[in-house]
Scaffold this motif. Structure first.
Motif, PDB file in Angstrom:
ATOM      1  N   ASP A   1     -56.181 111.140  22.252  1.00  0.00           N
ATOM      2  CA  ASP A   1     -55.160 110.946  23.287  1.00  0.00           C
ATOM      3  C   ASP A   1     -55.732 111.181  24.686  1.00  0.00           C
ATOM      4  O   ASP A   1     -55.484 110.407  25.618  1.00  0.00           O
ATOM      5  CB  ASP A   1     -53.993 111.910  23.058  1.00  0.00           C
ATOM      6  CG  ASP A   1     -53.147 111.552  21.846  1.00  0.00           C
ATOM      7  OD1 ASP A   1     -53.166 110.377  21.443  1.00  0.00           O
ATOM      8  OD2 ASP A   1     -52.490 112.466  21.312  1.00  0.00           O
ATOM      9  N   ALA A   2     -56.499 112.273  24.835  1.00  0.00           N
ATOM     10  CA  ALA A   2     -57.041 112.624  26.149  1.00  0.00           C
ATOM     11  C   ALA A   2     -58.034 111.566  26.635  1.00  0.00           C
ATOM     12  O   ALA A   2     -58.053 111.213  27.823  1.00  0.00           O
ATOM     13  CB  ALA A   2     -57.715 113.992  26.088  1.00  0.00           C
TER      14      ALA A   2
ATOM     15  N   ARG B   1     -62.560 115.594  30.184  1.00  0.00           N
ATOM     16  CA  ARG B   1     -62.698 115.666  31.640  1.00  0.00           C
ATOM     17  C   ARG B   1     -64.155 115.818  32.080  1.00  0.00           C
ATOM     18  O   ARG B   1     -64.512 115.411  33.193  1.00  0.00           O
ATOM     19  CB  ARG B   1     -61.837 116.793  32.208  1.00  0.00           C
ATOM     20  CG  ARG B   1     -62.173 118.205  31.765  1.00  0.00           C
ATOM     21  CD  ARG B   1     -61.212 119.182  32.447  1.00  0.00           C
ATOM     22  NE  ARG B   1     -61.422 120.577  32.086  1.00  0.00           N
ATOM     23  CZ  ARG B   1     -60.825 121.189  31.083  1.00  0.00           C
ATOM     24  NH1 ARG B   1     -59.983 120.513  30.309  1.00  0.00           N
ATOM     25  NH2 ARG B   1     -61.044 122.468  30.836  1.00  0.00           N
TER      26      ARG B   1
ATOM     27  N   ARG C   1     -56.105 108.512  27.827  1.00  0.00           N
ATOM     28  CA  ARG C   1     -55.503 108.695  29.163  1.00  0.00           C
ATOM     29  C   ARG C   1     -56.525 108.425  30.265  1.00  0.00           C
ATOM     30  O   ARG C   1     -56.172 107.942  31.346  1.00  0.00           O
ATOM     31  CB  ARG C   1     -54.943 110.108  29.294  1.00  0.00           C
ATOM     32  CG  ARG C   1     -53.609 110.315  28.598  1.00  0.00           C
ATOM     33  CD  ARG C   1     -52.938 111.604  29.055  1.00  0.00           C
ATOM     34  NE  ARG C   1     -53.706 112.789  28.698  1.00  0.00           N
ATOM     35  CZ  ARG C   1     -53.606 113.428  27.543  1.00  0.00           C
ATOM     36  NH1 ARG C   1     -52.749 112.993  26.618  1.00  0.00           N
ATOM     37  NH2 ARG C   1     -54.316 114.510  27.295  1.00  0.00           N
ATOM     38  N   LEU C   2     -57.780 108.749  30.000  1.00  0.00           N
ATOM     39  CA  LEU C   2     -58.847 108.529  30.978  1.00  0.00           C
ATOM     40  C   LEU C   2     -59.481 107.144  30.847  1.00  0.00           C
ATOM     41  O   LEU C   2     -60.416 106.811  31.566  1.00  0.00           O
ATOM     42  CB  LEU C   2     -59.933 109.607  30.806  1.00  0.00           C
ATOM     43  CG  LEU C   2     -59.494 111.029  31.138  1.00  0.00           C
ATOM     44  CD1 LEU C   2     -60.531 112.033  30.630  1.00  0.00           C
ATOM     45  CD2 LEU C   2     -59.296 111.190  32.634  1.00  0.00           C
ATOM     46  N   ARG C   3     -58.974 106.353  29.897  1.00  0.00           N
ATOM     47  CA  ARG C   3     -59.499 105.010  29.620  1.00  0.00           C
ATOM     48  C   ARG C   3     -60.984 105.046  29.288  1.00  0.00           C
ATOM     49  O   ARG C   3     -61.770 104.217  29.747  1.00  0.00           O
ATOM     50  CB  ARG C   3     -59.205 104.067  30.789  1.00  0.00           C
ATOM     51  CG  ARG C   3     -57.719 103.876  31.040  1.00  0.00           C
ATOM     52  CD  ARG C   3     -57.452 102.815  32.088  1.00  0.00           C
ATOM     53  NE  ARG C   3     -56.018 102.615  32.269  1.00  0.00           N
ATOM     54  CZ  ARG C   3     -55.479 101.691  33.062  1.00  0.00           C
ATOM     55  NH1 ARG C   3     -56.271 100.886  33.767  1.00  0.00           N
ATOM     56  NH2 ARG C   3     -54.172 101.580  33.158  1.00  0.00           N
TER      57      ARG C   3
ATOM     58  N   THR D   1     -52.430 106.264  20.576  1.00  0.00           N
ATOM     59  CA  THR D   1     -52.914 104.898  20.741  1.00  0.00           C
ATOM     60  C   THR D   1     -54.342 104.835  20.203  1.00  0.00           C
ATOM     61  O   THR D   1     -55.099 105.807  20.288  1.00  0.00           O
ATOM     62  CB  THR D   1     -52.898 104.444  22.212  1.00  0.00           C
ATOM     63  OG1 THR D   1     -53.445 103.108  22.305  1.00  0.00           O
ATOM     64  CG2 THR D   1     -53.736 105.352  23.094  1.00  0.00           C
TER      65      THR D   1
END
Length: 295
Positions: free
Chosen positions: A164-165, A129, A168-170, A209
């Motif tokens: 993974d995180a 983040r 999710r944020l590409r 992924t």
């Protein structure tokens, strides 16, 4: 470029919000430009307590000197960006040196060099983040696995959840995998073809992924093995370059090994730190320009 530490400290002490403001207005670029190649200068060593270059134990300790070297490297044609921890990237943001460059945040710096807990590579740097909030372009994590250390399981889990995180944020995440062992109290990375192959296979399968995962891999101890080693994964990869000895022929041999590996289909560039910022011979500009020529 002359760096004024006094000016940086004044901004940090009086206007800390200037960092977020500089991040918000920074001109960005795609991770890969039209060349499809990437040359990133690495400067995340100090936060892990790794300040030595060659025989100089505190070579990277002077922040003004390091920033001057980084600014010079970033000014050279063909250099795409920099990898660093928050403190270094934020200094460069305030200096305007990251405009139009790839800014890559270093995520786990908790395994301090030489410490009893060195292999506990906790995520003490950028969080996913933070990378998104500061509009950075990618993240990097170090994945060292020692089969004799049960703590490596926790490192693997933390790395997988971070992959993974980031997905999710590409956001691209560069995974730097090693199999390693302790020898005489020191952590030693195994650069044999079998070990690097295994490390790549493990890193490629992390997370739910691999769509946003890149690999950051060393050249094997026998550079001729790299073609077979890099067949282990279809993930895009960059080569890492560590400290280069001043011994005659060593620097040239390193460049030649990079040149050969850069011809391989999955290899897209270089992430090199100390050997460009503190070259064994010659200056920063010369070392950087040589690396650019390899691409």
């Amino acid at each position: 470029m002359s760096i004024s530490i006094s000016d940086l400290v004044t901004v940090r002490s009086r206007h800390p919000e200037a960092i977020a403001e500089a991040a918000a207005r920074r001109p960005r670029r795609p991770l890969l430009d039209g060349r499809g190649r990437l040359l990133i200068v690495a400067a995340d060593h100090p936060a892990r307590g790794a300040l030595a270059v060659g025989g100089r134990r505190l070579a990277m300790a002077s922040r003004a000197d390091l920033l001057e070297r980084l600014c010079l490297a970033l000014s050279r044609r063909g250099v795409d960006g920099v990898l660093g921890t928050a403190d270094i990237l934020e200094d460069l943001l305030l200096l305007g040196a990251l405009d139009g460059k790839v800014a890559m945040g270093s995520m786990n710096r908790g395994g301090l060099a030489g410490a009893a807990f060195e292999l506990d590579d906790r995520f003490t740097g950028h969080r996913p983040r933070d990378i998104a909030r500061l509009r950075l372009d990618a993240g990097k994590l170090l994945l060292r696995v020692d089969y004799a250390d049960a703590g490596s399981a926790a490192t693997l889990l933390a790395a997988a959840r971070t992959v993974d995180a980031m997905a999710r944020l590409r956001l691209p995440v560069f995974v730097e995998p090693f199999l390693c062992r302790r020898t005489g109290g020191r952590v030693v990375n195994d650069l044999s073809a079998e070990a690097v192959t295994t490390a790549i296979a493990v890193a490629s399968g992390l997370g739910g992924t691999s769509a946003y995962t890149w690999l950051k891999v060393p050249v094997t101890e026998n550079p001729d093995d790299m073609a077979a080693v890099m067949e282990t994964s279809t993930l895009p990869a960059v080569l890492l370059g560590g400290d280069v000895s001043a011994a005659p022929g060593t620097q040239e041999a390193a460049y030649e090994s990079w040149r050969k590996a850069l011809r391989l289909p999955t290899v897209r560039g270089l992430v090199v730190g100390r050997s460009l910022l503190y070259p064994a011979r010659g200056g920063v500009a010369e070392a950087v320009d040589t690396a650019v020529s390899l691409l």
